[in-house]
Design a protein around this motif. Structure first.
Motif, PDB file in Angstrom:
ATOM      1  N   GLY A  50       0.810  -1.216   0.000  1.00 28.45           N
ATOM      2  CA  GLY A  50       0.000   0.000   0.000  1.00 28.45           C
ATOM      3  C   GLY A  50       0.839   1.259   0.000  1.00 28.45           C
ATOM      4  N   PHE A  51       1.812   1.325   0.888  1.00 30.21           N
ATOM      5  CA  PHE A  51       2.681   2.508   0.938  1.00 30.21           C
ATOM      6  C   PHE A  51       3.525   2.625  -0.330  1.00 30.21           C
ATOM      7  CE2 PHE A  51       2.282   2.162   5.701  1.00 30.21           C
ATOM      8  CZ  PHE A  51       1.547   3.326   5.834  1.00 30.21           C
ATOM      9  N   GLY A  52       3.961   1.495  -0.864  1.00 29.79           N
ATOM     10  CA  GLY A  52       4.735   1.515  -2.100  1.00 29.79           C
ATOM     11  C   GLY A  52       3.929   2.033  -3.280  1.00 29.79           C
ATOM     12  N   LEU A  53       2.672   1.611  -3.387  1.00 32.79           N
ATOM     13  CA  LEU A  53       1.817   2.092  -4.475  1.00 32.79           C
ATOM     14  C   LEU A  53       1.522   3.586  -4.349  1.00 32.79           C
ATOM     15  CD1 LEU A  53      -0.676  -0.866  -4.876  1.00 32.79           C
ATOM     16  CD2 LEU A  53       1.013  -0.080  -6.545  1.00 32.79           C
ATOM     17  N   ILE A  54       1.306   4.048  -3.140  1.00 32.35           N
ATOM     18  CA  ILE A  54       1.068   5.479  -2.929  1.00 32.35           C
ATOM     19  C   ILE A  54       2.312   6.280  -3.302  1.00 32.35           C
ATOM     20  CG2 ILE A  54       0.660   7.238  -1.160  1.00 32.35           C
ATOM     21  CD1 ILE A  54      -1.223   5.192   0.189  1.00 32.35           C
ATOM     22  N   ALA A  55       3.483   5.796  -2.892  1.00 31.33           N
ATOM     23  CA  ALA A  55       4.731   6.489  -3.237  1.00 31.33           C
ATOM     24  C   ALA A  55       4.940   6.494  -4.746  1.00 31.33           C
ATOM     25  CB  ALA A  55       5.914   5.821  -2.533  1.00 31.33           C
ATOM     26  N   PHE A  56       4.704   5.369  -5.399  1.00 26.24           N
ATOM     27  CA  PHE A  56       4.865   5.289  -6.847  1.00 26.24           C
ATOM     28  C   PHE A  56       3.851   6.165  -7.572  1.00 26.24           C
ATOM     29  CE2 PHE A  56       4.183   3.101 -10.967  1.00 26.24           C
ATOM     30  CZ  PHE A  56       5.441   3.322 -11.496  1.00 26.24           C
ATOM     31  N   GLY A  57       2.626   6.217  -7.050  1.00 28.05           N
ATOM     32  CA  GLY A  57       1.603   7.071  -7.655  1.00 28.05           C
ATOM     33  C   GLY A  57       1.964   8.542  -7.609  1.00 28.05           C
ATOM     34  N   SER A  58       2.607   8.963  -6.540  1.00 23.40           N
ATOM     35  CA  SER A  58       3.016  10.366  -6.459  1.00 23.40           C
ATOM     36  C   SER A  58       4.180  10.666  -7.384  1.00 23.40           C
ATOM     37  CB  SER A  58       3.392  10.726  -5.018  1.00 23.40           C
ATOM     38  OG  SER A  58       4.640  10.170  -4.694  1.00 23.40           O
ATOM     39  N   LEU A  59       4.926   9.646  -7.742  1.00 21.68           N
ATOM     40  CA  LEU A  59       6.095   9.834  -8.589  1.00 21.68           C
ATOM     41  C   LEU A  59       5.737   9.942 -10.072  1.00 21.68           C
ATOM     42  CD1 LEU A  59       9.100   9.982  -7.935  1.00 21.68           C
ATOM     43  CD2 LEU A  59       9.248   7.563  -8.453  1.00 21.68           C
ATOM     44  N   ILE A  60       4.602   9.395 -10.478  1.00 20.44           N
ATOM     45  CA  ILE A  60       4.231   9.388 -11.901  1.00 20.44           C
ATOM     46  C   ILE A  60       4.118  10.799 -12.456  1.00 20.44           C
ATOM     47  CG2 ILE A  60       2.359   8.864 -13.492  1.00 20.44           C
ATOM     48  CD1 ILE A  60       1.936   6.304 -12.059  1.00 20.44           C
ATOM     49  N   ASP A  61       3.365  11.667 -11.789  1.00 19.17           N
ATOM     50  CA  ASP A  61       3.202  13.037 -12.279  1.00 19.17           C
ATOM     51  C   ASP A  61       4.545  13.751 -12.357  1.00 19.17           C
ATOM     52  OD1 ASP A  61       0.480  13.056 -12.659  1.00 19.17           O
ATOM     53  OD2 ASP A  61       0.035  13.778 -10.646  1.00 19.17           O
ATOM     54  N   LEU A  62       5.359  13.572 -11.346  1.00 18.26           N
ATOM     55  CA  LEU A  62       6.644  14.260 -11.285  1.00 18.26           C
ATOM     56  C   LEU A  62       7.570  13.821 -12.414  1.00 18.26           C
ATOM     57  CD1 LEU A  62       8.383  16.252  -9.699  1.00 18.26           C
ATOM     58  CD2 LEU A  62       9.175  14.314  -8.345  1.00 18.26           C
ATOM     59  N   VAL A  63       7.697  12.523 -12.624  1.00 20.28           N
ATOM     60  CA  VAL A  63       8.570  12.011 -13.677  1.00 20.28           C
ATOM     61  C   VAL A  63       8.065  12.444 -15.047  1.00 20.28           C
ATOM     62  CG1 VAL A  63       9.328   9.882 -14.821  1.00 20.28           C
ATOM     63  CG2 VAL A  63       9.455  10.077 -12.343  1.00 20.28           C
TER      64      VAL A  63
ATOM     65  N   SER B 136      -4.207   7.546 -13.840  1.00 19.30           N
ATOM     66  CA  SER B 136      -3.255   6.528 -13.392  1.00 19.30           C
ATOM     67  C   SER B 136      -2.690   6.866 -12.017  1.00 19.30           C
ATOM     68  CB  SER B 136      -2.130   6.362 -14.414  1.00 19.30           C
ATOM     69  OG  SER B 136      -1.407   7.560 -14.548  1.00 19.30           O
ATOM     70  N   ASP B 137      -2.432   8.125 -11.779  1.00 17.51           N
ATOM     71  CA  ASP B 137      -1.946   8.572 -10.473  1.00 17.51           C
ATOM     72  C   ASP B 137      -2.974   8.267  -9.391  1.00 17.51           C
ATOM     73  OD1 ASP B 137      -0.613   9.888  -8.397  1.00 17.51           O
ATOM     74  OD2 ASP B 137      -1.328  11.846  -9.018  1.00 17.51           O
ATOM     75  N   SER B 138      -4.212   8.644  -9.636  1.00 15.51           N
ATOM     76  CA  SER B 138      -5.278   8.421  -8.654  1.00 15.51           C
ATOM     77  C   SER B 138      -5.570   6.941  -8.459  1.00 15.51           C
ATOM     78  CB  SER B 138      -6.552   9.140  -9.093  1.00 15.51           C
ATOM     79  OG  SER B 138      -6.336  10.524  -9.143  1.00 15.51           O
ATOM     80  N   ALA B 139      -5.481   6.159  -9.525  1.00 14.22           N
ATOM     81  CA  ALA B 139      -5.730   4.719  -9.409  1.00 14.22           C
ATOM     82  C   ALA B 139      -4.675   4.052  -8.533  1.00 14.22           C
ATOM     83  CB  ALA B 139      -5.756   4.083 -10.792  1.00 14.22           C
ATOM     84  N   LEU B 140      -3.420   4.428  -8.695  1.00 14.62           N
ATOM     85  CA  LEU B 140      -2.370   3.845  -7.860  1.00 14.62           C
ATOM     86  C   LEU B 140      -2.510   4.251  -6.397  1.00 14.62           C
ATOM     87  CD1 LEU B 140       0.749   4.109 -10.175  1.00 14.62           C
ATOM     88  CD2 LEU B 140      -0.362   2.036  -9.367  1.00 14.62           C
ATOM     89  N   VAL B 141      -2.830   5.513  -6.163  1.00 13.74           N
ATOM     90  CA  VAL B 141      -3.027   5.962  -4.780  1.00 13.74           C
ATOM     91  C   VAL B 141      -4.244   5.264  -4.172  1.00 13.74           C
ATOM     92  CG1 VAL B 141      -3.584   7.949  -3.333  1.00 13.74           C
ATOM     93  CG2 VAL B 141      -1.837   8.161  -5.097  1.00 13.74           C
ATOM     94  N   GLY B 142      -5.318   5.162  -4.932  1.00 14.52           N
ATOM     95  CA  GLY B 142      -6.516   4.475  -4.432  1.00 14.52           C
ATOM     96  C   GLY B 142      -6.263   3.005  -4.148  1.00 14.52           C
ATOM     97  N   LEU B 143      -5.540   2.331  -5.036  1.00 18.29           N
ATOM     98  CA  LEU B 143      -5.208   0.926  -4.808  1.00 18.29           C
ATOM     99  C   LEU B 143      -4.304   0.772  -3.586  1.00 18.29           C
ATOM    100  CD1 LEU B 143      -5.672  -1.875  -6.001  1.00 18.29           C
ATOM    101  CD2 LEU B 143      -3.628  -1.521  -7.388  1.00 18.29           C
ATOM    102  N   GLY B 144      -3.382   1.715  -3.410  1.00 20.95           N
ATOM    103  CA  GLY B 144      -2.533   1.691  -2.218  1.00 20.95           C
ATOM    104  C   GLY B 144      -3.346   1.840  -0.946  1.00 20.95           C
ATOM    105  N   LEU B 145      -4.350   2.711  -0.980  1.00 20.15           N
ATOM    106  CA  LEU B 145      -5.218   2.879   0.193  1.00 20.15           C
ATOM    107  C   LEU B 145      -6.047   1.628   0.462  1.00 20.15           C
ATOM    108  CD1 LEU B 145      -6.386   6.561  -0.322  1.00 20.15           C
ATOM    109  CD2 LEU B 145      -4.793   5.701   1.399  1.00 20.15           C
ATOM    110  N   VAL B 146      -6.454   0.931  -0.590  1.00 22.20           N
ATOM    111  CA  VAL B 146      -7.182  -0.332  -0.409  1.00 22.20           C
ATOM    112  C   VAL B 146      -6.300  -1.348   0.307  1.00 22.20           C
ATOM    113  CG1 VAL B 146      -8.141  -2.324  -1.644  1.00 22.20           C
ATOM    114  CG2 VAL B 146      -8.796  -0.015  -2.320  1.00 22.20           C
TER     115      VAL B 146
END
Length: 101
Positions: free
Chosen positions: A46-59, A81-91
């Motif tokens: 979960g934490f990894g997906l949230i971290a990766f989701g925040s990185l997509i926009d930046l990269v 895609s950013d929101s989907a990764l953050v949402g999946l991380g929260l799940v």
């Protein structure tokens, strides 16, 4: 052209979320090694997906294409895609808290 202050706020907040997410994933990993609980594995994911989701926009903003060069479809796909990764991380975080016994 994007205002320099807004651009750097965007960069710094995404880096901050990435660093905090990575640190929390690492701490969850250490806890899973110590305790051996399965719920920590879901927290790592979960934490990894949230971290990766925040990185997509930046990269994408820094290395692929600037926001002002994107069309509406690309912006929507990027934010989805950013929101989907953050949402999946929260799940996965929710499941790590209540789903495993």
């Amino acid at each position: 052209m994007v205002n320099g202050t807004i651009f750097w706020a965007f960069v710094l907040t995404n880096v901050f979320v990435f660093l905090i997410g990575t640190i929390l994933a690492y701490l969850s990993y250490r806890a899973s090694q110590r305790v051996g609980g399965g719920s920590f594995r879901y927290a790592i994911l979960g934490f990894g997906l949230i971290a990766f989701g925040s990185l997509i926009d930046l990269v994408y903003e820094l290395f692929v294409k600037r926001t002002q060069e994107l069309d509406a479809t690309e912006i929507l796909a990027l934010h989805t895609s950013d929101s989907a990764l953050v949402g999946l991380g929260l799940v996965f975080l929710f499941y790590s808290l209540v789903g495993t016994r």
